[in-house]
Design an enzyme around this catalytic site. Structure first.
Site, PDB file in Angstrom:
ATOM      1  CE1 TYR A  51      -2.903  -3.007  -0.234  1.00 55.46           C
ATOM      2  CE2 TYR A  51      -3.298  -2.538   2.195  1.00 55.46           C
ATOM      3  CZ  TYR A  51      -3.696  -2.905   1.271  1.00 55.46           C
ATOM      4  OH  TYR A  51      -4.460  -4.229   1.416  1.00 55.46           O
ATOM      5  CG  LEU A 102     -22.229  -2.977  -2.784  1.00 55.68           C
ATOM      6  CD1 LEU A 102     -22.049  -4.516  -1.527  1.00 55.68           C
ATOM      7  CD2 LEU A 102     -24.069  -3.697  -3.313  1.00 55.68           C
ATOM      8  CB  THR A 103     -22.001   3.707  -1.765  1.00 52.88           C
ATOM      9  OG1 THR A 103     -21.276   4.748  -2.671  1.00 52.88           O
ATOM     10  CG2 THR A 103     -20.600   3.434  -0.051  1.00 52.88           C
ATOM     11  N   GLY A 104     -23.374   3.108  -4.618  1.00 53.93           N
ATOM     12  CA  GLY A 104     -24.367   3.261  -5.414  1.00 53.93           C
ATOM     13  C   GLY A 104     -23.710   4.646  -6.127  1.00 53.93           C
ATOM     14  CB  SER A 153     -14.103  -5.067  -0.977  1.00 56.37           C
ATOM     15  OG  SER A 153     -13.033  -4.842  -1.643  1.00 56.37           O
ATOM     16  N   GLY A 158     -16.738  -0.018  -2.962  1.00 56.70           N
ATOM     17  CA  GLY A 158     -17.667   1.586  -3.066  1.00 56.70           C
ATOM     18  C   GLY A 158     -18.598   1.710  -3.796  1.00 56.70           C
TER      19      GLY A 158
END
Length: 348
Positions: free
Chosen positions: A53, A243-245, A236, A241
């Site tokens: 990372y 699934l945030t829409g 995840s 992200g």
């Protein structure tokens, strides 16, 4: 916040783990420190990072996340109050991980090199959990697809016995306390447990992707996790992200990860949008924030030891932390499973 045992180690980790892969690229040092402060204030004692990372990986940001955590530990102290986990990269050809651009492998020499670098960047003399970020074997990883049978030959694989052997040496030396797997298969977990019966350190956890649109962990691995106490550290939970829409119907909001880096292909497959819309409608029917429903679903699975969440702002982090108060009663559980039957794992 609920604490759960990490495998059979006796260590009690928070049900939510702070993932940190945005530190050093999407998040500055100050922003990373603010997230760490907020996490601890809300009962999180489990921090996950990796030599890889920040994400996306590149030479100029290699190790940046560990350095930011290290500067926070130096400024705040309290190393003994947190469970700190990192990872060594698996088989790969990115030239910046090892001296001279050497191919990365899970050999004893390379694992020692990687661990020493992580300890130096983090400013600590031990890790509570050291994980194999992905296997040395040739597998279809990170949503690539493929099959574990695509490379039956083991001629150039570093045997798990050899990899786990050096990790056992590092445990004996006090540089790591416990060992975990990541992006691993059922065979890999079973083989690792067999190695433990021959004297290797027993793996305490497995860190794989798991969320409402990728429940493939439930096929085989969940039973191993429960029966053998090799709990899932789910990454995840919001499907990067998706699934945030915020990415529905091809939307690309400014500053979002897929907009910036175009690395969301795992969640751009046929059927993903339809599944997300169905889960959002269900959340609204029950008066629940869709983000918090997605997080709560993962956290409440019996085979999950800790749910690794990530955010790029403290506002996002506050919303995610609020999911700890969300319950999944039997009626809602049944409705989630009904959607899953229709929209089964569109983003494995």
């Amino acid at each position: 916040m609920e604490k759960r045992e990490l495998g059979r180690t006796g260590l009690m980790v928070s049900e939510i783990c702070l993932g940190t892969m945005t530190f050093g690229q999407q998040n500055t040092e100050a922003e990373g420190h603010a997230q760490l402060d907020m996490a601890l204030a809300n009962g999180i004692n489990f921090i996950d990072t990796a030599e890889l990372y920040s994400i996306p990986p590149k030479a100029e940001t290699y190790g940046a996340t560990e350095r930011i955590i290290g500067s926070w530990l130096k400024a705040r102290g309290g190393r003994d109050k947190i469970i700190l986990a990192s990872k060594v990269v698996g088989r790969g050809t990115s030239p910046w991980f090892r001296p001279g651009g050497e191919e990365t492998r899970l050999t004893p020499r390379q694992i020692r090199y990687a661990l020493e670098g992580s300890l130096q960047r983090l400013g600590t003399d031990y890790l509570d959990l050291y994980q194999l970020h992905w296997p040395d074997r040739k597998l279809g990883l990170f949503g690539e697809g493929g099959t574990t049978f695509s490379a039956v030959s083991t001629a150039d694989e570093v045997p798990l016995e050899e990899t786990l052997g050096v990790l056992g040496d590092l445990v004996a030396e006090g540089k790591i306390r416990h060992v975990g797997l990541s992006n691993e298969t059922a065979w890999g977990v079973a083989k690792s447990l067999a190695c433990a019966r021959e004297g290797a350190p027993r793996v305490a956890s497995i860190q794989n992707a798991y969320n409402l649109i990728n429940r493939t962990f439930e096929i085989g691995l969940a039973e191993i996790a429960l029966r053998e106490k090799v709990g899932l550290l789910a990454y995840s939970p919001l499907a990067q992200g998706y699934l945030t829409g915020k990415y529905l119907n091809g939307a690309r909001p400014a500053g979002a990860r897929t907009t910036l880096f175009d690395r969301g292909q795992r969640y751009q497959k046929p059927g993903v949008d339809d599944a997300i819309k169905a889960y959002h409608a269900l959340a609204h029917e029950h008066g629940i924030d869709p983000v918090q429903l997605a997080i709560a679903f993962v956290t409440t699975r019996p085979f999950v030891t800790s749910n690794i969440i990530g955010a790029t702002s403290t506002e996002q982090l506050a919303t995610i932390l609020g999911a700890s108060d969300v319950q999944i009663p039997p009626e809602l559980e049944a409705q989630i499973n009904a959607i899953h039957q229709v929209h089964s794992n569109p983003a494995p």
